[in-house]
Design an enzyme around this catalytic site. Structure first.
Site, mmCIF file in Angstrom:
data_model
loop_
_atom_site.group_PDB
_atom_site.id
_atom_site.type_symbol
_atom_site.label_atom_id
_atom_site.label_comp_id
_atom_site.label_asym_id
_atom_site.label_seq_id
_atom_site.Cartn_x
_atom_site.Cartn_y
_atom_site.Cartn_z
ATOM 1 C CG LEU A 16 -1.997 -1.040 1.342
ATOM 2 C CD1 LEU A 16 -2.770 -0.894 2.649
ATOM 3 C CD2 LEU A 16 -2.961 -0.942 0.155
ATOM 4 C CG ASP A 17 0.459 4.073 -3.070
ATOM 5 O OD1 ASP A 17 1.231 3.219 -3.532
ATOM 6 O OD2 ASP A 17 -0.494 4.573 -3.714
ATOM 7 C CG LEU A 18 4.249 7.528 2.969
ATOM 8 C CD1 LEU A 18 5.006 6.635 3.951
ATOM 9 C CD2 LEU A 18 5.139 8.693 2.524
#
Ligand code: URA
Length: 253
Positions: free
Chosen positions: A108-110
């Site tokens: 998952l992205d930051l």
């Protein structure tokens, strides 16, 4: 002396985790005198250390130490999905027990929140992460502007991205600026790029489901073990055929 750790885990929680039923049902097993810890009938409220205590139900040991662990984490924003970050930022692995060592399944992205699986089960991880197995991932995206029906149709049919068209997705509106998107692929920043491509940049992105795994009550930054029942459902989802055709990155089927 029988270890009776003040810090251990509550017995009913351990029983529920290994798939013996709901927490309430497991409390009943204990109240009915069917559970023993190190040979002694357990009382409700008993805490156990699964690494040292021998737990039996109706005389049969429960499988609390298969060696493999599977955690469901609700990732908050600002945490990196990696085992170690060269820039020293907090990682998802910092949020779960250090031992045994686990790794995140997929990414998952930051700035993305929501459900992430962490495990030391490499074989399961590969299968969940590989798009050919087509495990559904459901996202809630708050977006700029109000997507029209035509926009939702475009998302459903597949959007042209610079690394090729996306596979058909499920797309619906939960509120005027809140899109529910279900995809099978796991391309880099896929949901953000799909919504950018249709003119509705993402303001906030939450993953709300991985195949059969969902949990609205898991607070951000917290985790729990998958139950045996959830593991079985996940295995079943991995065994289901998918219809991804020849979309890029899927390898077909
Ligand atoms: N799609 C995205 O754009 N970001 C994520 O973190 C997951 C899916």
């Amino acid at each position: 002396m029988t270890p009776s750790p003040a810090e251990g885990e509550r017995l009913q929680k351990v029983l529920a985790r290994v798939g013996l039923g709901s927490r309430r049902l497991c409390e009943e097993l204990i109240e009915d005198g069917r559970v023993t810890v190190n040979g002694e009938v357990a009382v409700l409220g008993r805490r156990v250390d699964v690494d040292h205590d021998r737990v039996e139900v109706d005389g049969a040991p429960i499988g609390v130490r298969p060696g493999l662990v599977h955690y469901l984490l609700n990732k908050p924003t600002g945490v990196v999905t990696t085992a170690s970050d060269p820039q020293g930022r907090p990682t998802v692995v910092d949020l779960v027990p250090a031992e045994p060592r686990v790794f995140p399944v997929g990414r998952l992205d930051l700035d993305t929140e929501g459900l992430l699986l962490l495990t030391n089960d490499g074989e399961l991880a590969n299968r969940v992460a590989h798009p050919s197995h087509g495990v559904e991932k459901e996202y809630l995206a708050e977006v700029e502007g109000e997507p029209s029906r035509a926009t939702l149709r475009r998302l459903r049919e597949g959007v042209d991205l610079d690394d090729g068209p996306t596979a058909p997705a499920q797309a619906s509106l939960v509120a005027p600026t809140l899109v529910k998107l279900v995809i099978h692929e796991g391309r880099n920043r896929q949901v953000r790029r799909m919504l950018d491509a249709v003119g509705h940049p993402v303001v906030r992105l939450i993953r709300t489901r991985i195949g059969p795994l969902a949990d609205r009550r898991l607070a951000p930054g917290t985790w729990r073990h998958l139950t045996e029942a959830e593991l079985r459902l996940l295995e079943a989802a991995l065994a289901e055929p998918t219809d991804l055709g020849d979309y890029p990155g899927t390898g077909g089927r």
